[in-house]
Enzyme design. Structure first.
Site, PDB file in Angstrom:
ATOM      1  N   ASN A  10      26.143  43.952  42.705  1.00  0.00           N
ATOM      2  CA  ASN A  10      26.150  45.399  42.421  1.00  0.00           C
ATOM      3  C   ASN A  10      26.204  45.568  40.909  1.00  0.00           C
ATOM      4  O   ASN A  10      27.262  45.456  40.298  1.00  0.00           O
ATOM      5  CB  ASN A  10      27.376  46.044  43.097  1.00  0.00           C
ATOM      6  CG  ASN A  10      27.496  47.513  42.766  1.00  0.00           C
ATOM      7  OD1 ASN A  10      26.572  48.114  42.207  1.00  0.00           O
ATOM      8  ND2 ASN A  10      28.632  48.116  43.126  1.00  0.00           N
ATOM      9  N   TRP A  11      25.037  45.854  40.325  1.00  0.00           N
ATOM     10  CA  TRP A  11      24.972  45.943  38.863  1.00  0.00           C
ATOM     11  C   TRP A  11      25.538  47.254  38.324  1.00  0.00           C
ATOM     12  O   TRP A  11      25.674  47.411  37.114  1.00  0.00           O
ATOM     13  CB  TRP A  11      23.526  45.778  38.393  1.00  0.00           C
ATOM     14  CG  TRP A  11      23.017  44.371  38.447  1.00  0.00           C
ATOM     15  CD1 TRP A  11      23.724  43.254  38.800  1.00  0.00           C
ATOM     16  CD2 TRP A  11      21.694  43.933  38.119  1.00  0.00           C
ATOM     17  NE1 TRP A  11      22.915  42.144  38.717  1.00  0.00           N
ATOM     18  CE2 TRP A  11      21.666  42.531  38.297  1.00  0.00           C
ATOM     19  CE3 TRP A  11      20.530  44.578  37.702  1.00  0.00           C
ATOM     20  CZ2 TRP A  11      20.518  41.768  38.067  1.00  0.00           C
ATOM     21  CZ3 TRP A  11      19.394  43.824  37.472  1.00  0.00           C
ATOM     22  CH2 TRP A  11      19.390  42.435  37.647  1.00  0.00           C
ATOM     23  N   LYS A  12      25.804  48.208  39.217  1.00  0.00           N
ATOM     24  CA  LYS A  12      26.298  49.533  38.778  1.00  0.00           C
ATOM     25  C   LYS A  12      25.377  50.095  37.694  1.00  0.00           C
ATOM     26  O   LYS A  12      24.175  49.828  37.737  1.00  0.00           O
ATOM     27  CB  LYS A  12      27.765  49.418  38.334  1.00  0.00           C
ATOM     28  CG  LYS A  12      28.629  48.747  39.405  1.00  0.00           C
ATOM     29  CD  LYS A  12      30.099  48.859  39.145  1.00  0.00           C
ATOM     30  CE  LYS A  12      30.853  48.166  40.268  1.00  0.00           C
ATOM     31  NZ  LYS A  12      32.300  48.268  40.145  1.00  0.00           N
ATOM     32  N   HIS A  99      30.522  54.112  47.856  1.00  0.00           N
ATOM     33  CA  HIS A  99      31.347  53.313  46.936  1.00  0.00           C
ATOM     34  C   HIS A  99      32.452  54.197  46.356  1.00  0.00           C
ATOM     35  O   HIS A  99      32.238  55.386  46.118  1.00  0.00           O
ATOM     36  CB  HIS A  99      30.452  52.749  45.828  1.00  0.00           C
ATOM     37  CG  HIS A  99      31.110  51.697  45.000  1.00  0.00           C
ATOM     38  ND1 HIS A  99      32.071  52.000  44.070  1.00  0.00           N
ATOM     39  CD2 HIS A  99      30.965  50.355  44.990  1.00  0.00           C
ATOM     40  CE1 HIS A  99      32.490  50.867  43.508  1.00  0.00           C
ATOM     41  NE2 HIS A  99      31.837  49.855  44.052  1.00  0.00           N
ATOM     42  N   GLU A 156      36.614  47.343  50.175  1.00  0.00           N
ATOM     43  CA  GLU A 156      36.797  47.247  48.730  1.00  0.00           C
ATOM     44  C   GLU A 156      37.949  48.151  48.284  1.00  0.00           C
ATOM     45  O   GLU A 156      37.780  49.365  48.131  1.00  0.00           O
ATOM     46  CB  GLU A 156      35.485  47.658  48.035  1.00  0.00           C
ATOM     47  CG  GLU A 156      35.459  47.243  46.603  1.00  0.00           C
ATOM     48  CD  GLU A 156      34.074  47.352  45.990  1.00  0.00           C
ATOM     49  OE1 GLU A 156      33.326  46.373  46.066  1.00  0.00           O
ATOM     50  OE2 GLU A 156      33.757  48.406  45.450  1.00  0.00           O
ATOM     51  N   GLY A 169      38.718  50.277  38.418  1.00  0.00           N
ATOM     52  CA  GLY A 169      39.833  49.553  39.032  1.00  0.00           C
ATOM     53  C   GLY A 169      40.839  48.944  38.085  1.00  0.00           C
ATOM     54  O   GLY A 169      40.812  49.145  36.878  1.00  0.00           O
ATOM     55  N   SER A 200      36.615  42.305  42.121  1.00  0.00           N
ATOM     56  CA  SER A 200      36.993  41.229  41.203  1.00  0.00           C
ATOM     57  C   SER A 200      36.661  39.829  41.713  1.00  0.00           C
ATOM     58  O   SER A 200      37.367  38.868  41.403  1.00  0.00           O
ATOM     59  CB  SER A 200      38.481  41.310  40.850  1.00  0.00           C
ATOM     60  OG  SER A 200      38.740  42.463  40.077  1.00  0.00           O
ATOM     61  N   GLY A 221      30.443  42.801  41.449  1.00  0.00           N
ATOM     62  CA  GLY A 221      30.042  43.743  40.411  1.00  0.00           C
ATOM     63  C   GLY A 221      29.947  43.055  39.071  1.00  0.00           C
ATOM     64  O   GLY A 221      28.951  42.420  38.725  1.00  0.00           O
TER      65      GLY A 221
HETATM   66  P1  PGA Z   1      33.733  44.150  40.660  1.00  0.00           P
HETATM   67  O1  PGA Z   1      33.017  45.346  41.417  1.00  0.00           O
HETATM   68  O2  PGA Z   1      33.222  42.870  41.217  1.00  0.00           O
HETATM   69  O3  PGA Z   1      33.350  44.375  39.216  1.00  0.00           O
HETATM   70  O4  PGA Z   1      35.206  44.314  40.883  1.00  0.00           O
HETATM   71  C1  PGA Z   1      32.724  45.269  42.774  1.00  0.00           C
HETATM   72  C2  PGA Z   1      32.207  46.606  43.226  1.00  0.00           C
HETATM   73  O5  PGA Z   1      32.734  47.634  42.774  1.00  0.00           O
HETATM   74  O6  PGA Z   1      31.303  46.645  44.055  1.00  0.00           O
END
Ligand code: PGA
Length: 237
Positions: A10-12, A99, A156, A169, A200, A221
């Site tokens: 998930n590159w956001k 999400h 999540e 987070g 994470s 992410g």
């Molecule tokens: P993260 O994000 O791996 O950076 O904690 C995961 C997500 O929000 O899908």
């Protein structure tokens, strides 16, 4: 983990055009034998066609596919700015929906998430529906049994999401016992659904999650933004 295992990147809201090209270049040259893993790269929607083209260019189809991070709750029409499921039909394999960042920053409701999931399923895109401890009953309560058997659930906890630019987070990954308990809770409501964990996940802790047999995969992410770190995770699963 039971097979098949899904590894979702998930590159956001990260990466420009050139950064996508160099990520795919590095990723394709370092990618190990995926065995029974299926990698899904979810870039920002504007980069989706580029990622698709690069997957083809590097002969990754079949092992690696592209997904989306969100979709419109509407089928199409006068909804400025929206990306609809019909636009992505037969091209996106999966879409992340609901999400916690969509809920927090864009005030997305569980009803909207459910509408989006209906649009996705109508267009042959598998919805990956995000839930946490607080909302999972309400979110899953939006779906009938038929739909529950077709969605993938992503557990999540918002506090488990890694810290990017000081946002979202707290970067505290969930404990295995917490994930195992949530899998039991979720399976009571959706016995056939595959369950993923996100929050994470990184090269240093992937074994904590890949050793949970009931988990069908992970959502990554921050650690997926660096192709070397992402490959390091994949190698250990
Ligand atoms: P993260 O994000 O791996 O950076 O904690 C995961 C997500 O929000 O899908």
């Amino acid at each position: 983990m039971l097979s098949p295992k899904l590894i979702i990147a998930n590159w956001k809201a990260n990466k420009n055009h050139q950064e996508v090209i160099s990520w795919m270049d590095k990723f394709s040259s370092g990618l190990p034998d995926l065995k029974n893993l299926q990698v899904v790269i979810c870039p920002p929607a504007i980069h989706f066609p580029l990622v698709k083209d690069l997957i083809q260019k590097y002969n990754l189809s079949g092992r690696v596919s592209a997904g989306l991070q969100d979709l419109s709750a509407f089928p199409g029409g006068a909804y400025t700015g929206e990306v609809t499921a019909r636009m992505a039909a037969d091209s996106a394999s999966y879409v992340i929906l609901g999400h916690s960042e969509r809920r927090k920053y864009f005030k997305e409701t569980v009803q909207q998430t459910a509408q989006k999931a209906i649009q996705a399923l109508d267009n042959n895109i598998v919805p990956i529906v995000s839930v946490d401890r607080e909302n999972f009953r309400e979110v899953l309560g939006q779906f009938d049994d038929g739909m529950l058997s077709k969605i993938i659930i992503m557990y999540e906890p918002p506090e488990a999401i890694s810290v990017q630019d000081g946002e979202t987070g707290k970067g505290k990954p969930a404990e295995a016992a917490d994930i195992e308990e949530m899998i039991k809770n979720l399976n009571q409501l959706a016995p056939d659904a595959k369950i993923l964990y996100g929050g994470s996940v990184a090269g240093a802790n992937i074994s904590d999650f890949s050793s949970i047999p009931e988990l069908s995969g992970v959502v990554i992410g921050n650690a997926s933004l660096d192709p070397d770190e992402f490959i390091k995770i994949i190698r250990q699963i």
